[in-house]
Design a protein around this motif. Structure first.
Motif, mmCIF file in Angstrom:
data_model
loop_
_atom_site.group_PDB
_atom_site.id
_atom_site.type_symbol
_atom_site.label_atom_id
_atom_site.label_comp_id
_atom_site.label_asym_id
_atom_site.label_seq_id
_atom_site.Cartn_x
_atom_site.Cartn_y
_atom_site.Cartn_z
ATOM 1 N N GLU A 1 0.845 -1.195 0.000
ATOM 2 C CA GLU A 1 0.000 0.000 0.000
ATOM 3 C C GLU A 1 0.884 1.251 0.000
ATOM 4 O OE1 GLU A 1 -3.601 0.967 0.596
ATOM 5 O OE2 GLU A 1 -3.568 -0.793 -0.661
ATOM 6 N N ASP A 38 -4.171 3.495 -4.220
ATOM 7 C CA ASP A 38 -4.088 3.939 -5.623
ATOM 8 C C ASP A 38 -4.755 5.296 -5.831
ATOM 9 O OD1 ASP A 38 -6.731 3.296 -5.301
ATOM 10 O OD2 ASP A 38 -6.895 2.078 -7.108
ATOM 11 N N THR A 39 -4.956 6.034 -4.742
ATOM 12 C CA THR A 39 -5.665 7.317 -4.826
ATOM 13 C C THR A 39 -4.760 8.483 -4.426
ATOM 14 O OG1 THR A 39 -7.726 6.187 -4.254
ATOM 15 C CG2 THR A 39 -7.707 8.573 -4.035
ATOM 16 N N TYR A 63 -6.982 8.742 -9.606
ATOM 17 C CA TYR A 63 -6.717 7.336 -9.333
ATOM 18 C C TYR A 63 -5.570 6.871 -10.214
ATOM 19 C CZ TYR A 63 -11.314 7.692 -7.230
ATOM 20 O OH TYR A 63 -12.382 8.087 -6.474
ATOM 21 N N MET A 64 -4.663 6.108 -9.606
ATOM 22 C CA MET A 64 -3.568 5.542 -10.380
ATOM 23 C C MET A 64 -4.054 4.251 -11.007
ATOM 24 S SD MET A 64 -0.302 6.242 -7.951
ATOM 25 C CE MET A 64 -1.002 6.056 -6.315
#
Length: 134
Positions: free
Chosen positions: A5, A78-79, A132-133
């Motif tokens: 993460e 992912d944000t 977002y990735m």
């Protein structure tokens, strides 16, 4: 084992001075580049930061050197969440009402930010852009 993460928080403020802002944004991006290695994503983030912070200086703080722009940037999983606030009166801007054929310079920055972000929220003198990735 699960996916690592990503987690990163940057909080800071910068005086409403365009020279200070260049240095400030460069410092923020240097820290982010240690975590995100996608050059296209870094380019988007640089554009978003530039547009939001410079808008805050010019429109929010009226280029007053004694007023500050605050930045909160968080990468969680992912944000990417970018929150910019200033000491101005706040804005009432509807991105959907912007007409690019009118060639106005006001509002164009927010349209760019909206195009590069997955979500944009405007709350008085604070703007939040979420990306977002992939």
């Amino acid at each position: 084992m699960g996916v690592m993460e990503l987690s990163f928080i940057f909080q800071g403020s910068v005086r409403s001075n365009l020279d200070d802002i260049k240095i400030f944004i460069k410092k923020v991006l240097n820290k982010v580049e240690n975590i995100i290695h996608d050059k296209d994503l870094i380019f988007d983030l640089k554009l978003i930061l530039n547009e939001l912070i410079i808008n805050s200086v010019i429109h929010g703080n009226q280029c007053n050197d004694n007023k500050y722009v605050k930045l909160f940037l968080e990468i969680a999983g992912d944000t990417i969440r970018i929150e910019v606030s200033d000491e101005g009166e706040g804005i009432d801007f509807d991105i959907a009402s912007y007409n690019p054929t009118e060639l106005k310079c006001c509002g164009r920055g927010l349209v760019i930010v909206d195009g590069l972000s997955d979500e944009v929220y405007i709350d008085n003198n604070r703007i939040v852009a979420v990306k977002y990735m992939e």
